[in-house]
Scaffold this motif. Sequence first.
Motif, mmCIF file in Angstrom:
data_model
loop_
_atom_site.group_PDB
_atom_site.id
_atom_site.type_symbol
_atom_site.label_atom_id
_atom_site.label_comp_id
_atom_site.label_asym_id
_atom_site.label_seq_id
_atom_site.Cartn_x
_atom_site.Cartn_y
_atom_site.Cartn_z
ATOM 1 N N ALA A 182 22.196 33.585 -37.214
ATOM 2 C CA ALA A 182 21.044 34.148 -37.932
ATOM 3 C C ALA A 182 20.958 33.595 -39.349
ATOM 4 N N ALA A 183 22.104 33.428 -40.012
ATOM 5 C CA ALA A 183 22.104 32.871 -41.369
ATOM 6 C C ALA A 183 21.638 31.421 -41.365
ATOM 7 N N LEU A 190 26.310 27.029 -29.389
ATOM 8 C CA LEU A 190 26.023 25.631 -29.693
ATOM 9 C C LEU A 190 24.521 25.359 -29.602
ATOM 10 N N ALA A 191 23.870 25.915 -28.582
ATOM 11 C CA ALA A 191 22.425 25.722 -28.445
ATOM 12 C C ALA A 191 21.678 26.323 -29.630
ATOM 13 N N GLY A 192 22.092 27.517 -30.058
ATOM 14 C CA GLY A 192 21.440 28.136 -31.209
ATOM 15 C C GLY A 192 21.647 27.345 -32.482
ATOM 16 N N LEU A 193 22.855 26.828 -32.679
ATOM 17 C CA LEU A 193 23.127 26.032 -33.879
ATOM 18 C C LEU A 193 22.328 24.739 -33.867
ATOM 19 N N LEU A 194 22.260 24.090 -32.717
ATOM 20 C CA LEU A 194 21.472 22.859 -32.623
ATOM 21 C C LEU A 194 19.991 23.132 -32.852
ATOM 22 N N ALA A 240 11.927 43.475 -35.391
ATOM 23 C CA ALA A 240 10.719 43.242 -36.181
ATOM 24 C C ALA A 240 11.059 42.513 -37.482
ATOM 25 N N LEU A 241 12.180 42.902 -38.100
ATOM 26 C CA LEU A 241 12.612 42.212 -39.324
ATOM 27 C C LEU A 241 12.971 40.757 -39.026
ATOM 28 N N ALA A 242 13.670 40.507 -37.901
ATOM 29 C CA ALA A 242 14.016 39.129 -37.539
ATOM 30 C C ALA A 242 12.766 38.291 -37.329
ATOM 31 N N LEU A 243 11.766 38.872 -36.660
ATOM 32 C CA LEU A 243 10.517 38.138 -36.452
ATOM 33 C C LEU A 243 9.836 37.825 -37.783
ATOM 34 N N ALA A 244 9.890 38.775 -38.724
ATOM 35 C CA ALA A 244 9.277 38.539 -40.030
ATOM 36 C C ALA A 244 10.015 37.447 -40.801
ATOM 37 N N VAL A 245 11.363 37.473 -40.770
ATOM 38 C CA VAL A 245 12.150 36.483 -41.514
ATOM 39 C C VAL A 245 11.917 35.084 -40.968
ATOM 40 N N PHE A 246 12.095 34.926 -39.657
ATOM 41 C CA PHE A 246 11.999 33.586 -39.067
ATOM 42 C C PHE A 246 10.548 33.153 -38.894
ATOM 43 N N PRO A 295 22.107 29.889 -50.304
ATOM 44 C CA PRO A 295 23.192 30.261 -49.378
ATOM 45 C C PRO A 295 23.501 31.754 -49.341
ATOM 46 N N PRO A 296 23.683 32.454 -50.500
ATOM 47 C CA PRO A 296 23.959 33.891 -50.383
ATOM 48 C C PRO A 296 22.794 34.684 -49.816
ATOM 49 N N VAL A 297 21.560 34.311 -50.156
ATOM 50 C CA VAL A 297 20.410 35.024 -49.604
ATOM 51 C C VAL A 297 20.354 34.857 -48.092
ATOM 52 N N ALA A 298 20.536 33.633 -47.603
ATOM 53 C CA ALA A 298 20.501 33.396 -46.162
ATOM 54 C C ALA A 298 21.668 34.076 -45.453
ATOM 55 N N ALA A 299 22.860 34.085 -46.067
ATOM 56 C CA ALA A 299 24.020 34.709 -45.439
ATOM 57 C C ALA A 299 23.830 36.217 -45.304
ATOM 58 N N LEU A 300 23.379 36.866 -46.364
ATOM 59 C CA LEU A 300 23.181 38.316 -46.307
ATOM 60 C C LEU A 300 22.025 38.671 -45.377
ATOM 61 N N ALA A 301 20.963 37.855 -45.381
ATOM 62 C CA ALA A 301 19.857 38.096 -44.452
ATOM 63 C C ALA A 301 20.321 37.934 -43.008
ATOM 64 N N GLY A 302 21.145 36.926 -42.740
ATOM 65 C CA GLY A 302 21.665 36.740 -41.390
ATOM 66 C C GLY A 302 22.519 37.900 -40.933
#
Length: 588
Positions: free
Chosen positions: A121-122, A10-14, A445-451, A349-356
Motif C-alpha cells: 500500500a505504501a 511480487l505482482a503487487g510490487l511490480l 473507500a479511503l484506499a480508492l480515494a488515495v490511489f 516517504p513518511p507520508v506514503a508509509a503512514l498512508a500505506g
Amino acid sequence: MRPPFRLCELAGLLAAAGVAAVLLLANPGADVPWDAEGTQAPLLDAFWYMELGAARAEGFDPEPLPLYDPPVWTSLVRVWFSLWGGSLASAQALGALVGLTTLLLLWRVVRAGFGPEAALAAAGALAVLYPWVALARTTLVYGPLACLALLAAALWLGARRARGLPRAAREAAAWALILGAGAAVRPPVWAALGGLALASLARYPRLRPWAVASGSALGAGLLAFVASPERARFIAWLERQGGFWALTGYRLRVKLDPDLGLNSVLGGWCGWGVLPTAGGAPGYAVLAPWTCLAASLGALLLLARRSALRPAARECALLFAGWWGTFVCFLPLFAPPLRPLRHFALLAPPVAALAGYAVACWTRSPSPEDAAEGTSGKLRRADPLVAGAALVLGAALWTHVSCLALGAAPGRAPVLAGEGVLLGAVGWGVATALRPRRRAITGWALALAVFGAGLWRCGRAAAHPTYVGAAARAGAQRFLEADRARLLAGPYAPFVGLGTGLPRLRGAWIITRPGFLERTAARLERTGVTHIALDAAQAHSARLVERLASRGLRCVLLARLPLRPPRGEAIAAPLLLYRLEAVPRTPR
C-alpha cells in the motif's frame, strides 16, 4: 521473523513499480506541471547539481562548486550521461531510476516494520503521489536525498538482526548518512534525524533521561534564538566566521522568517499544507489531500496500537512519524513562500508509509492474531493520548479546509484551529464507534480515494504536457550555434548547454549579491566569456549589464526566450541570452 515473499506480493510490487515508471518516464522533456509549482525552477536548478558530471561526460572540466557537487551523485551523473548522452530525456530517465529506487527502498523498510500488506500500500501510495511524481521527473537533488534518507532507515532497521560491532556499525552508518548529506548538500534532509532519534530511544531505553535533558536544552535554546532581538546580530557574526559557519549564517539570514511570532508559528503548524508557495502554486496537502488524510489516520492508528506493536513495527512507526513531525515542526520558522516540490520531496516517504499503514490496517478484517494482541474491535475511546492527537488532527484539517475551500486567510489559523478541535472531538467519537466490518468499508473507500485520486491527477498531467522549457532551451541553442559561442556562463548555462559540448560556467558569482557586481564584471572579462544566459527575474541582472558596459564590455541581447505556460500568464521570468562584445577604447 520476516514474512514469506509470495507471488501475489511480487505482482503487487511490480504493478506499483510499473505505474511509477510510466508516470516518471512519460513525455520526455516536458515541463513541471504548472499547477504543482508555478515555475520551472526545479527543472532549471536540477542541472546545477548535475553540471560537474555532465561536463566531464562531454569532455571538459567546469568550475567546481562543492555545495552543488555531491561526490556520489556527480559520479553517477557522469556515468549516466556517458552512456546515454546529455539531454532532457536522459536526465528525466535518471530521475525515474532514482524514483524507482526510492519506491523499492520504501517497500523494503515498510515491509520490515509493518508487514507486506502495508508495504504494498505504501509503494502504491508513493507511485501516485502527485508532488513526488512531479519532482522526480526533474532529477533535482532533493529526490536523491529522500532516497538516501530511506537507505539510512533501512540500515537502522536492518541492524536489529545483528549483534555487537556489526550492529553498531550499521547504526552509525545510518546517522552518518543523514548528517553528511545535510552538511554537504542540503540541510532539510536533517528532518529524518528526528525519526532516527525517536527510534534510538525505543531501542535503547537507557538513553531516554539523557534525551529528555538534551532535547529540553535544545528546545530552550531554539526558543531563545527565535525570540531574541539579537538574532540578526548573531547571524551576522556567523557570516563573518567563514567556511561552514558563514554558509550557515547566510542560509539563516535568507531562509529564516524575519517576522517570527506566535501567530505565524501556529499558522505554519496548522496550515502548512495550504500556505502560498513559490510561483503561487497550492500547498502540499492541496496537491495530495487524500494521501495526507490517510497518513494522519495512520499516525493515529499507530498511536492507538502502540502497546501491541512489535519492536520492529514500533521503531518503524517512530522513524516515519518523527521524520514527518520534525519537518512540519520546523517549517514555520522559515520565510514564505515555501517550495513544496523541493523541500517537500523529503516528506513523500513518511507520508506514503503512514498512508500505506492506514490503508492496510483499516481495510483488513480482524484476525485471531489481532485479537490476541488486543488490536481488533473498536478503538479505545478513553485513550487520552490518541484522543488528544485526534483533536490536533481535527484542528489541522479544519484549518486546511477553511483556507482552501472556504477562502479563509491563513493568518486566521489559530482561530480556525480552535474550531477544528471541536470537529476533531466529534470525528474521534465517530471513529471509536465504528465496528470492524463498517471500518473495513470506510477503509476501502479511503484506499480508492488515495490511489484513484492520485492516479487521476498524475494521469491528467501526463495527458496534457507542455514543453515551454524544452522550446526555450532549443531556441537558445540555435542562437548560440549561429553566433559561434565559445564559452557560456550564467545561471541558465547548465540547462541550455547540456549535451552541446559547449564549455560553460555555472556562474554562481553572477547571481550573487549586488555588492559583488564589480568582481563579477572583472571575472567575466578575465575568463573570456563570450555569451551569458541570465534570469530576468534577478533584479541585479540589469545592473550587471550596466556595469559590464562601463568596463568596456557591451551586452548585445540575442534572444528573450519565454518560460511561461501556453495560456500566456507570466508565471516565470524569461531567459535572457546576451553576447559580450569588447567596445574599442578611444585614446584620450
